[in-house]
Design a protein around this motif. Structure first.
Motif, PDB file in Angstrom:
ATOM      1  N   PRO A 504      13.601  73.869  61.813  1.00 52.53           N
ATOM      2  CA  PRO A 504      12.551  73.738  62.833  1.00 52.53           C
ATOM      3  C   PRO A 504      11.682  72.492  62.664  1.00 52.53           C
ATOM      4  O   PRO A 504      10.834  72.211  63.497  1.00 52.53           O
ATOM      5  N   PHE A 505      11.888  71.764  61.567  1.00 52.09           N
ATOM      6  CA  PHE A 505      11.142  70.531  61.310  1.00 52.09           C
ATOM      7  C   PHE A 505      11.816  69.794  60.153  1.00 52.09           C
ATOM      8  O   PHE A 505      12.744  70.312  59.522  1.00 52.09           O
ATOM      9  N   ASP A 506      11.350  68.581  59.885  1.00 49.34           N
ATOM     10  CA  ASP A 506      11.827  67.840  58.718  1.00 49.34           C
ATOM     11  C   ASP A 506      11.203  68.457  57.468  1.00 49.34           C
ATOM     12  O   ASP A 506      10.005  68.766  57.451  1.00 49.34           O
ATOM     13  N   GLY A 507      12.005  68.617  56.427  1.00 49.74           N
ATOM     14  CA  GLY A 507      11.437  69.182  55.211  1.00 49.74           C
ATOM     15  C   GLY A 507      12.471  69.473  54.153  1.00 49.74           C
ATOM     16  O   GLY A 507      13.547  68.844  54.117  1.00 49.74           O
ATOM     17  N   ILE A 519      15.907  82.315  54.815  1.00 51.72           N
ATOM     18  CA  ILE A 519      15.819  80.970  54.279  1.00 51.72           C
ATOM     19  C   ILE A 519      14.365  80.522  54.322  1.00 51.72           C
ATOM     20  O   ILE A 519      13.623  80.832  55.266  1.00 51.72           O
ATOM     21  N   GLY A 520      13.923  79.855  53.252  1.00 48.74           N
ATOM     22  CA  GLY A 520      12.545  79.377  53.169  1.00 48.74           C
ATOM     23  C   GLY A 520      12.519  77.863  53.203  1.00 48.74           C
ATOM     24  O   GLY A 520      13.333  77.199  52.549  1.00 48.74           O
ATOM     25  N   LEU A 521      11.576  77.300  53.957  1.00 45.63           N
ATOM     26  CA  LEU A 521      11.497  75.854  54.142  1.00 45.63           C
ATOM     27  C   LEU A 521      10.081  75.368  53.869  1.00 45.63           C
ATOM     28  O   LEU A 521       9.109  76.117  54.046  1.00 45.63           O
ATOM     29  N   ARG A 522       9.957  74.125  53.437  1.00 42.33           N
ATOM     30  CA  ARG A 522       8.642  73.480  53.317  1.00 42.33           C
ATOM     31  C   ARG A 522       8.691  72.189  54.103  1.00 42.33           C
ATOM     32  O   ARG A 522       9.536  71.314  53.849  1.00 42.33           O
ATOM     33  N   VAL A 527       3.575  72.728  55.350  1.00 46.99           N
ATOM     34  CA  VAL A 527       3.695  74.077  55.859  1.00 46.99           C
ATOM     35  C   VAL A 527       4.950  74.730  55.291  1.00 46.99           C
ATOM     36  O   VAL A 527       5.990  74.082  55.127  1.00 46.99           O
ATOM     37  N   GLU A 528       4.849  76.009  54.939  1.00 50.43           N
ATOM     38  CA  GLU A 528       5.983  76.746  54.395  1.00 50.43           C
ATOM     39  C   GLU A 528       6.358  77.855  55.373  1.00 50.43           C
ATOM     40  O   GLU A 528       5.498  78.600  55.842  1.00 50.43           O
ATOM     41  N   LEU A 529       7.653  77.946  55.658  1.00 51.99           N
ATOM     42  CA  LEU A 529       8.137  78.847  56.699  1.00 51.99           C
ATOM     43  C   LEU A 529       9.253  79.722  56.160  1.00 51.99           C
ATOM     44  O   LEU A 529      10.121  79.249  55.416  1.00 51.99           O
ATOM     45  N   ASN A 584       2.418  80.162  53.607  1.00 50.36           N
ATOM     46  CA  ASN A 584       1.283  79.647  52.822  1.00 50.36           C
ATOM     47  C   ASN A 584       0.029  79.663  53.682  1.00 50.36           C
ATOM     48  O   ASN A 584      -0.497  78.638  54.120  1.00 50.36           O
ATOM     49  N   GLY A 585      -0.466  80.888  53.909  1.00 50.31           N
ATOM     50  CA  GLY A 585      -1.629  81.084  54.753  1.00 50.31           C
ATOM     51  C   GLY A 585      -2.898  80.481  54.206  1.00 50.31           C
ATOM     52  O   GLY A 585      -3.883  80.325  54.941  1.00 50.31           O
TER      53      GLY A 585
END
Length: 618
Positions: A504-507, A519-522, A527-529, A584-585
């Protein structure tokens, strides 16, 4: 403040889900799992979880190091799982080499009682210090009551171990208590050392079972087998009351005639060996234990020494081995204090300050070791040097304690008046000062301060694109409370219409679960998703999922992350709704401009609102 429920949910996912857990207990600082398949655990994802310090695999266990908050995280996992977490059971066909199985057994039997043992031991230490300094008279009823409060648990330890051993070996708990009660029954205790004791003409060498560990564990192990046999062969009409009667009738005399004397011989031999080393070359014994203790901590094997400590106490009435351990623990506190004084890295300083207090005051060194001294290498080595020197000096002074305590600054009263207090002061002082000075003088590779670069730019939000074709619905519609109430993070959910997930974004991929279900992304802005395909789909064990990236991979918006067979997943009985949440709220506390209805991948899903943006708006 750590969100324990959020940490618990992430840990459950990281170890492969509830279905991958055979058993779980916790000790002072870590969750100890026995997993059906350790290959399903994602160490990278676990270590990236807020509230998790690191992971380790030793003693046949998969260990997740939490630190001081481990009881709260354990309780949150219990509340979130059907099994609630349990001790390893004998009926679960334990695997691994004998050493791993032994460590697993020790952890399961002793960890549930350690905090009560340590807490009452600390009370006993303060009471002893009050007597030493003349603050309390031992003839008063106040002392009698406080002494009972502090000494009872250790005295009647076989009763507590009867319960935990029964749970481990799957024996009847109250029958185990009946056996343990007989071992510490007042008239039996009075027979200790008496001559000419017989049982139906069989000579009995009566030994003390007060504070003992081996006899009750061995007899409960045998009890479990005896009960299973008797319940099979006895008629159903009488088996429920005849089984405990027969077991107690056989087990207690067996302890008195065979198991007790043998365990007493073992304990006496070990205590004599320890005593010989600490009397003949005390500095060597202290140096070895003081130097190696934190190495045992790294592998999670340090609590395996509890039975040895207890055997020493049962034989001698004191804990001689604890002295050098105090030095080892305080030495790591001195090392991390040196890091705090030397580093110019703001993130490292923020970690080092609480880690120093935790090590020096509470004796909890994992935050210091895993978060600071071990990654920096030199401070950990200097801490070992301090443990060696301090342990050697303390052991030379013959310092001991009569209370079971967690070695720490708060527990120092347990050592007062027991041995050479001058050498105790010199040894513990050296344990703290030597590594502190070595770290300050010789330094370490101070990490570049990346706190500014790592944080989201001021007043900058992150646009999150839709990762999967489908219909966007509010998170509240997810039939899973942890997602629906946003306790795991704010976001939306998608009902997929295709079987592909895109970046959903570069990371960076921070967690590519082996099962492929999440799957977890930063993102580059921080932002962490989490993208979680379906509910409870971890139970599929990777079936119907195909990962296209690995943890640590750099991705661009639109890159293919994973593929899945939605029809097969739904036919298997799983809800395919896919939560997409910001995890990461603390840095991204809200979302805005959330889409709804049909949406193709790559279109804007929502905007993750940064804390800086909120502050600017105010």
């Amino acid at each position: 403040m750590t969100d324990h429920a959020k940490t618990a949910a992430a840990v459950l996912t990281g170890v492969g889900g509830e279905g991958n857990i055979t058993s779980m207990v916790h000790c002072a600082t870590r969750l100890r799992f026995v997993l059906k398949d350790e290959g399903k655990a994602d160490a990278a994802a676990l270590r990236a979880t807020p509230g998790v310090i690191t992971t380790a695999q030793a003693g046949g266990q998969y260990q997740v190091v939490i630190g001081n908050d481990v009881p709260e995280v354990f309780a949150a996992i219990q509340a979130a799982t059907k099994g609630g977490g349990s001790d390893t059971r004998a009926g679960e066909a334990p695997t691994g080499n004998p050493f791993n199985r032994f460590i697993r057994m020790i952890a399961a039997i002793f960890t549930p009682v350690l905090w009560a043992l340590a807490g009452t031991g600390l009370l006993k230490a303060f009471l002893a210090a009050a007597v030493t300094f003349g603050w309390m008279d031992t003839t008063t009823t106040t002392y009698t009551i406080l002494n009972a409060l502090s000494d009872a648990f250790l005295t009647f330890l076989p009763l507590a171990l009867a319960i935990t051993a029964a749970r481990y070996f799957r024996a009847a708990e109250f029958t185990s208590l009946a056996i343990a009660g007989a071992l510490v029954y007042p008239s039996i205790v009075a027979l200790n050392g008496q001559p000419d004791i017989t049982f139906f003409g069989i000579p009995v060498t009566m030994v003390s079972y007060v504070s003992s560990v081996i006899p009750i564990i061995v007899i409960v192990w045998l009890q479990a087998y005896a009960e299973r046999f008797l319940l099979k062969v006895l008629p159903s009409a009488v088996r429920r009351f005849l089984t405990p009667m027969i077991v107690v009738l056989i087990a207690v005399p067996l302890v008195f005639v065979v198991i007790g004397p043998l365990s007493n011989l073992l304990g006496t031999t070990l205590a004599s060996g320890i005593g010989w080393i600490f009397q003949t070359v005390p500095w060597l014994g202290g140096a070895i234990l003081g130097g190696l203790w934190q190495v045992f901590v790294i592998f999670g094997l340090h609590w395996g020494f509890v039975p040895l400590f207890q055997l020493e106490y049962q034989t001698t009435g004191s804990f001689l081995l604890f002295g050098p351990v105090f030095a080892a623990v305080l030495a790591q506190g001195g090392a991390v204090a040196g890091v705090l004084a030397r580093t110019r890295n703001r993130n490292l300083r923020s970690l080092a300050a609480p880690a120093t207090l935790s090590a020096l005051l509470a004796g909890i060194t994992e935050p210091a070791i895993y978060g600071i001294t071990l990654p920096l290498k030199r401070p950990f080595a200097f801490g070992i040097v301090g443990g060696v020197i301090g342990g050697a000096i303390v052991a030379t002074g013959g310092v001991f304690t009569r209370a079971f305590v967690v070695p720490s600054g708060l527990a120092l009263p347990a050592l007062l008046g027991n041995g050479d207090m001058v050498l105790l002061a010199i040894g513990l002082g050296a344990a703290v000062v030597v590594p502190f000075v070595l770290v300050v003088l010789f330094g370490f590779a101070d990490p570049v301060d990346e706190s500014v670069a790592a944080a989201p730019a001021a007043a900058t939000d992150t646009v999150v694109s839709n990762p999967v074709d489908g219909t966007v619905v509010p998170l509240a519609e997810v039939p899973d409370a942890a997602f629906a109430d946003a306790s795991l993070g704010k976001g939306v959910a998608i009902r997929p219409t295709s079987g592909a997930v895109y970046a959903p974004f570069d990371g960076t991929v921070v967690a590519a679960f082996p099962t492929g279900h999440a799957i977890g992304l930063r993102g580059v802005d921080g932002v962490e998703l989490l993208i979680h395909v379906g509910l409870d789909t971890v139970k599929l064990g990777g079936q119907h999922f195909a990962l296209k990236v690995q943890s640590g991979a750099e991705v661009k918006a639109g890159d293919l992350l994973l593929e899945f067979d939605g029809d097969a997943i739904e036919k298997a009985g799983y809800d395919l709704i896919t939560p997409v949440i910001v995890t990461n709220g603390d840095l991204y506390p809200d979302i805005a401009d959330a889409a709804s209805g049909p949406l193709s991948h790559g279109e804007t899903l929502f905007r993750a609102v940064s804390v800086d943006s909120l502050s600017t708006a105010r």
